[in-house]
Design an enzyme around this catalytic site. Structure first.
Site: not given
Ligand code: NAD
Length: 249
Positions: A108, A139, A135-136, A145-146, A12, A41, A17
């Protein structure tokens, strides 16, 4: 895992993130970023990584994690959407892969983890509680999830204390028009430009309220926790939900 340098791949990696995680790993002592993977990929051997950081989309995350576990690679997962069914399936797979660690962390940010800890402390003193998460607008999931994890923690603390589900949520709002019901707690989701990731837990009692609030203004707020996860995951075999399990709290 090599003696001193932890080889890390990010799945990702083009996302908000994932790209922040790539920068954090590149700047971290004792880590080397060896691979960046995104949708479409071939994950293959994940570029020989010891640990994968996974920030993709809820529909893709379980298959990505399963791919890593199958190859004995530890995973730090930030993607949301880990339902009890998805967790059970991962745990079943992990039972065949001794020594592999998977950390699933809905948030995190250290402040968010403390917010959940304070909410757990307060939960048994107040019958009335609601969660507001903001959130933005991009989302994709709601509630966050939090928020779901916070509600679960509050629900468990209330059960332990023998309190009923928040009475105002269940009796005054039977259709959930004032928010989603998560573990007997009303959760309200706001999507607004300018927001990053914010949450309030509101407790109400006789003549008083208590609000516990956390704000992430920038995605860098998540990165110390991600790096903590990368450092700790190999010494926590099995599935761990919540970074708080890696921290001295
Ligand atoms: P985003 O849409 O900016 O990025 C997601 C990425 O995943 C994109 O680049 C997309 O192309 C890629 N993707 C899609 N399908 C895929 C696959 N099969 N294999 C690999 N990559 C793939 O989203 P984001 O804002 O970066 O958030 C990603 C996740 O993280 C969400 O679920 C969000 O809720 C979560 N998040 C978690 C935290 C935390 O602290 N745990 C904080 C913020 C966001």
């Amino acid at each position: 895992m090599s003696e001193s340098i932890v080889r890390v791949s990010v799945v990702g990696a083009s996302g908000r993130m994932g790209s922040a995680a790539c920068r954090a790993v590149e700047g971290a002592e004792g880590m080397e970023l060896v691979g960046r993977f995104d949708a479409g990929d071939d994950l293959g051997d994940l570029a020989g990584a010891d640990v994968v950081v996974e920030f993709s989309v809820p529909e893709a995350s379980p298959a990505n994690v399963a791919h890593c576990v199958e190859r004995g690679i530890h995973v730090v997962v930030g993607t949301t959407g880990w339902t009890p069914e998805r967790l059970a399936s991962l745990e079943e797979q992990m039972s065949r892969h001794d020594g592999v660690g998977v950390l699933i962390a809905p948030n995190f940010a250290i402040g968010a983890i403390l917010m959940m800890s304070f909410a757990r402390q307060a939960a048994r003193f107040y019958e009335s509680v609601e969660v507001v998460e903001l959130h933005h607008p991009d989302k994709v999931d709601a509630p966050s999830g939090t928020a779901a994890r916070t509600a679960e923690i509050i629900g468990a603390a209330r059960d332990e204390a023998g309190l009923p589900a928040s009475p105002d949520a269940t009796t005054q709002d039977p259709d959930g028009a004032r928010g989603a019901q998560v573990h007997g707690v009303s959760v309200h989701s706001v999507r607004l430009r300018g927001m990053v990731a914010h949450q309030e837990v509101l407790f109400g009692g006789e003549g008083e309220t208590l609000t516990v609030r956390h704000d992430s203004f920038d995605r860098t707020s998540f990165m110390p926790g991600v790096l903590e996860g990368v450092r700790g995951v190999a010494s926590h075999p099995g599935v761990t939900v919540g970074l708080e399990n890696y921290l001295q709290m």
